[in-house]
Design an enzyme around this catalytic site. Sequence first.
Site, mmCIF file in Angstrom:
data_model
loop_
_atom_site.group_PDB
_atom_site.id
_atom_site.type_symbol
_atom_site.label_atom_id
_atom_site.label_comp_id
_atom_site.label_asym_id
_atom_site.label_seq_id
_atom_site.Cartn_x
_atom_site.Cartn_y
_atom_site.Cartn_z
ATOM 1 N N HIS A 1 2.483 4.794 8.551
ATOM 2 C CA HIS A 1 2.330 4.219 6.840
ATOM 3 C C HIS A 1 3.539 4.275 7.024
ATOM 4 O O HIS A 1 3.892 3.227 5.642
ATOM 5 C CB HIS A 1 0.992 3.663 6.067
ATOM 6 C CG HIS A 1 0.695 3.336 5.205
ATOM 7 N ND1 HIS A 1 0.416 2.362 5.989
ATOM 8 C CD2 HIS A 1 1.758 3.628 3.984
ATOM 9 C CE1 HIS A 1 0.820 1.157 3.844
ATOM 10 N NE2 HIS A 1 1.095 2.046 3.512
ATOM 11 N N HIS B 1 8.709 5.295 -1.998
ATOM 12 C CA HIS B 1 9.129 4.562 -2.466
ATOM 13 C C HIS B 1 10.610 5.085 -3.344
ATOM 14 O O HIS B 1 12.229 3.889 -3.270
ATOM 15 C CB HIS B 1 8.949 4.125 -3.550
ATOM 16 C CG HIS B 1 7.231 3.043 -2.735
ATOM 17 N ND1 HIS B 1 7.103 2.810 -1.456
ATOM 18 C CD2 HIS B 1 6.241 3.937 -2.941
ATOM 19 C CE1 HIS B 1 6.203 1.995 -0.971
ATOM 20 N NE2 HIS B 1 5.805 2.956 -1.755
ATOM 21 N N HIS C 1 3.794 -3.831 0.965
ATOM 22 C CA HIS C 1 3.570 -4.402 2.301
ATOM 23 C C HIS C 1 3.488 -6.088 2.412
ATOM 24 O O HIS C 1 3.818 -6.180 3.626
ATOM 25 C CB HIS C 1 1.851 -3.809 2.709
ATOM 26 C CG HIS C 1 1.376 -2.539 1.316
ATOM 27 N ND1 HIS C 1 0.654 -2.289 1.403
ATOM 28 C CD2 HIS C 1 2.200 -1.419 2.075
ATOM 29 C CE1 HIS C 1 0.571 -0.863 1.358
ATOM 30 N NE2 HIS C 1 1.390 -0.713 1.405
ATOM 31 N N ASP D 1 6.351 1.625 5.136
ATOM 32 C CA ASP D 1 6.697 1.464 3.573
ATOM 33 C C ASP D 1 7.961 1.312 3.691
ATOM 34 O O ASP D 1 8.680 0.210 2.822
ATOM 35 C CB ASP D 1 6.199 2.272 2.642
ATOM 36 C CG ASP D 1 4.904 2.196 2.136
ATOM 37 O OD1 ASP D 1 3.864 1.224 2.129
ATOM 38 O OD2 ASP D 1 3.990 3.422 1.625
#
Length: 291
Positions: A240, A267, A81, A244
């Site tokens: 969100h 991720h 973040h 990311d």
Amino acid sequence: MHLPRQQCTIAKPCAVDGFGYWSGRDVRVEFRPAAVDAGVTFVRHDLERPARIPAMITHRVETPRRTTLRAAGVTVEMVEHVLAALAGLHIDNCEIWVNAAEMPGCDGSSQPFVAALLAAGVAVQSAPRAALIVQEVTRLGDVDSWIEARPTTADCLSLKFRIDYGATTAIGRQTLTLPINPDSFSRELAPSRTFLLKSEAEWLLAQGLGARTSQKDLLVFDHRGPIDNVLRFRDECVRHKALDLVGDLSLAGCDLIGHFVAHRSGHRLNAELVRVLLSEGEVMHGRRKSA
Ligand SMILES: [Zn+2]
């Protein structure tokens, strides 16, 4: 033809205080200006000898549900973040001085970092930003979760993200398409918060993680919606995930000019795509070549 933008840093130092979601440890993140071509580097100054950890894909190590970087045995964790805030604002050169391994969770979004960085001011520097222009479709993953980089006619990074928790759940299916620039990032993505399911939160607590973190510090969903919390956007979850992705893509260390389409990606896949693009593509510096 790609016209590179100028590199940027911040006009003066600024800081954000908080505690790590996982560790519960207090931490101060201090952003400091850095020279042209310096890139983004974390500095752990709580150690006997300060350790420098460049925010590059080569320093990424795989950890569940968060992004961790390591250099010479020293780690910084939950950096996504912070990195998304810098990348979203086009702040390319910055030192991030921290006094603990884990970044502050704050409200689960990039908003506190964006607010501090914008208050410090963005300073334009005297060299162009390197860029990698996506030339062909590159896809990773399987039918359940995948990510794809496509060539674009626009001269910027754009994203299309889709999540699918099933039509009958509180999160459901959400899709977001957005060009990424400092305005769109600040307005549309930065305030969106980390989310998890109640069952996941309970599992983490049982592992002794997140004991200091409450349902007001991030979004914990049960079958009705977020517990003890109010959504900032109807589709805050997919926003969100896009946030990311902006942070993960920044580990390329250069601008990525392309349209990125992600379906339930996370991720690990995001980072794998950066590795493939850097190994197969060509990073252009300055204005020597056209796309
Ligand atoms: Zn996140």
